[in-house]
Design an enzyme around this catalytic site. Structure first.
Site, short mmCIF file in Angstrom:
data_model
loop_
_atom_site.label_atom_id
_atom_site.label_comp_id
_atom_site.label_asym_id
_atom_site.label_seq_id
_atom_site.Cartn_x
_atom_site.Cartn_y
_atom_site.Cartn_z
N LYS A 1 -16.25 17.24 -7.63
CA LYS A 1 -17.71 17.13 -7.56
C LYS A 1 -18.26 18.32 -6.76
CE LYS A 1 -21.23 13.67 -6.33
NZ LYS A 1 -21.40 12.33 -5.70
N SER B 1 -23.64 9.09 -8.59
CA SER B 1 -23.99 10.50 -8.62
C SER B 1 -22.84 11.39 -9.08
CB SER B 1 -24.46 10.96 -7.24
OG SER B 1 -23.43 10.82 -6.28
N ILE C 1 -21.89 6.34 -1.91
CA ILE C 1 -22.66 5.72 -0.83
C ILE C 1 -23.48 4.55 -1.34
CG2 ILE C 1 -24.74 7.15 -1.03
CD1 ILE C 1 -24.79 7.27 2.05
N GLY C 2 -23.53 4.40 -2.67
CA GLY C 2 -24.26 3.27 -3.25
C GLY C 2 -23.74 2.88 -4.62
N GLY C 3 -22.62 3.50 -5.02
CA GLY C 3 -22.05 3.23 -6.34
C GLY C 3 -21.69 4.49 -7.08
N SER C 4 -21.69 5.64 -6.40
CA SER C 4 -21.62 6.94 -7.06
C SER C 4 -20.28 7.29 -7.67
CB SER C 4 -22.04 8.04 -6.09
OG SER C 4 -23.41 7.94 -5.79
N LEU D 1 -28.65 13.63 -4.70
CA LEU D 1 -27.38 12.90 -4.69
C LEU D 1 -27.55 11.39 -4.62
CD1 LEU D 1 -25.36 15.18 -2.26
CD2 LEU D 1 -24.96 14.92 -4.71
#
Length: 566
Positions: free
Chosen positions: A146, A221, A242-245, A195
């Site tokens: 990434k 992301s 950090i939230g599902g990336s 992001l």
């Protein structure tokens, strides 16, 4: 006059094109008027040898590389060609929200590294010839990265136009470890502006779309990683979550993706906006075409003891030993199925995937299935949404506005349209951290309550081992529509490790909403309406995730192995 940000984007894309042109031999002409799904195209345009190499799993590749059946250079060249093909696939594309037609590439690469990759591969081939052993456990394995994870001497813009010329002084620690283990870095992949989208679109490189259906998103992301692996331009790559990336693109593209417990893998050396604090910890982690690839990545990085270099990490090696495996295979496995979070109803294809898994698991000896009652998942979103931007989104806003680039729709959604985002005082932040910790304690108590008794050594007996649940409310959403994070962000708030795996595919003949469906709220209605008509999603991958308690990372992996075998 052309805006300055557009000139910057053109320059960055020209630089990317230079790297793509260095791939040899050049790609054959790509057919025009391709269908929505382009996953079959590489098999039409690449040689049988290239297909055999790039269709291999990470563990399969390594067996051939270490045995000398394939050279590192041959493998690197095959992946460079397939990755460049993944980037270049193009056809007419309908944008659902605006009802416009555009020409869009899958667009998963920010930079291809053919010169560096071939040089590294030749070095590895010399090493194995001279030493009669591989350089390390990842000898010759191509790994995609990434873009936000820094590489020495290369730009690391994190999808901000303002950072287009930001050059890293050193490699990220996680890359140093993988390099020493013998891998090859050959491709850097796309991420979204700020992001903080479960999609992948930015003003430097454009929109990344799903290779299974380019009317849909690959997720985010780490969406470039997901799209590249869907086309087998990579078999193992690094994302962040950090939230599902990591988990969103893994599910949307039929892959495995692992968000480990925070502070196990090194995060240093990456570019990102701090957003005023780190009260929700991000985690680097792998996406792969196989479960073994996930485990290989974790074992390799943790074997290097990164906590000796990065004191923010927990000094905990990868504990997936034969002893652990034998123990977990020998004990009764208790799986709780979360059918819904009681906020947004999963699409029928997701419910069917859970039903299939439940039916199969009930027929396995030594496995117990129970239902999981979600505890205040709506409250969890309120807490985490406040903690994401305790500075009111100021740093992200400044970075976007500094270059004059336009705000992407989902950047607007998560910052400007988010009712929980505002600048907070120190006292406010301390209160939110207390709310977070109280919620974690309450959730732990709910999990402990699943135990049936205590053993003599004080361990809770008969407690749920893992939770099986959706990764999102449906398969890959339409573009600019990924506005419900809670099936993944829930576990970020709790800091629970979560492992995504492919479960089934959408079947339009059976996966339709019941006629008596009634929305629970506006979010639920939005999700329902987005998946109509269901024919638009036919054949799309559907993933599920297995969730464990903090630092049960190895346990989650072993139990998925066990389920795969059974």
């Amino acid at each position: 006059m052309e805006p300055l940000w557009r000139k910057t984007a053109s320059r960055v894309q020209d630089y990317r094109a230079q790297g793509l042109r260095k791939v040899q031999p050049p790609l054959p002409e790509i057919p025009s008027n391709l269908p929505k799904s382009v996953t079959h195209v590489p098999h039409q345009l690449l040689s049988q040898r290239e297909i055999a190499i790039t269709d291999s799993s990470p563990e399969g590749l390594l067996s051939y590389l270490t045995a000398g059946k394939w050279s590192s250079e041959e493998v690197a060249r095959a992946y460079l060609r397939r990755a460049s093909l993944a980037q270049e696939l193009v056809s007419t594309h309908f944008v659902w929200k605006t009802s416009t037609v555009k020409k869009l590439k899958v667009n998963c690469i920010t930079e291809l590294l053919p010169t560096q990759a071939i040089s590294r591969a030749q070095e590895l081939d010399r090493f194995i010839k001279e030493n009669r052993r591989p350089m390390g456990p990842l000898h010759g394995l191509p790994i995609s990265v990434k873009e936000q994870i820094g590489m020495k001497g290369l730009t690391c813009n994190a999808a901000f136009v303002a950072w287009a010329d930001k050059v890293m002084d050193d490699d990220a620690l996680i890359l140093k470890i993988l390099w020493k283990a013998g891998c090859i870095f050959y491709a850097r992949t796309t991420e979204p502006q700020a992001l903080m989208h479960l999609e992948t679109s930015n003003n430097l490189y454009g929109i990344t779309v799903n290779p299974f259906n380019r009317d849909l998103t690959p997720g985010g992301s780490s969406g470039g990683e997901g799209a590249l692996q869907a086309l087998r331009g990579s078999c193992l790559g690094i994302g962040s979550d950090i939230g599902g990336s990591i988990r969103s693109p893994a599910a949307n593209n039929g892959l495995y993706g692992f968000r480990p417990t925070a502070h196990r893998l090194p995060m240093g050396g990456s570019s990102f906006a701090s957003n005023g604090g780190s009260y929700i910890a991000a985690a680097n982690g792998p996406l792969s075409t196989s479960l073994k690839g996930i485990e290989l990545f974790m074992e390799t990085v943790l074997a290097a003891k990164p906590w000796l270099t990065d004191p923010t990490l927990v000094a905990l090696p990868w504990r997936k030993s034969e002893k652990l495996t034998d123990h977990l295979y020998g004990k009764k496995l208790k799986i709780a199925i979360m059918w819904s979070d009681n906020v947004v109803t999963p699409h029928p294809s997701v419910t069917r995937a859970l039903t299939i898994m439940s039916s199969q698991l009930k027929n396995i000896d030594n496995v117990e299935i129970v239902d999981w009652n979600p505890y205040e998942h709506g409250l969890a979103w309120e807490i985490i949404a406040k903690l994401y931007y305790v500075d009111g989104g100021k740093e992200t806003t400044d970075l976007i506005d500094r270059s004059g680039e336009p705000w992407r729709p989902l950047s607007n959604f998560i910052i400007k349209e988010n009712p929980y985002v505002r600048e907070r005082s120190l006292a406010d932040v301390q209160g939110l951290v207390a709310d977070r910790d109280n919620y974690r304690a309450q959730y732990a108590s709910k999990w402990n309550a699943t135990a049936t008794g205590d053993t003599s050594n004080g361990e809770l007996e008969g407690m749920v081992d893992v939770i099986l649940c959706p990764v999102g409310p449906g398969p890959a959403p339409r573009l600019d529509c990924s506005k419900y994070w809670c099936y993944t962000s829930q576990w970020n708030l709790l800091d629970y490790p979560a492992l995504v795996f492919p479960a089934t595919k959408v079947d339009a003949t059976v996966d339709s909403w019941p006629k008596d469906y009634e929305a629970m709220n506006e979010q639920d209605k939005f999700n329902h309406d987005m998946y109509e008509p269901v024919d638009d999603f036919d054949g799309m991958p559907v993933g599920l995730q297995l969730v464990g308690r903090p630092f049960d990372d190895e346990k989650v992996c072993v139990n998925l192995e066990r389920l795969d075998e059974d």
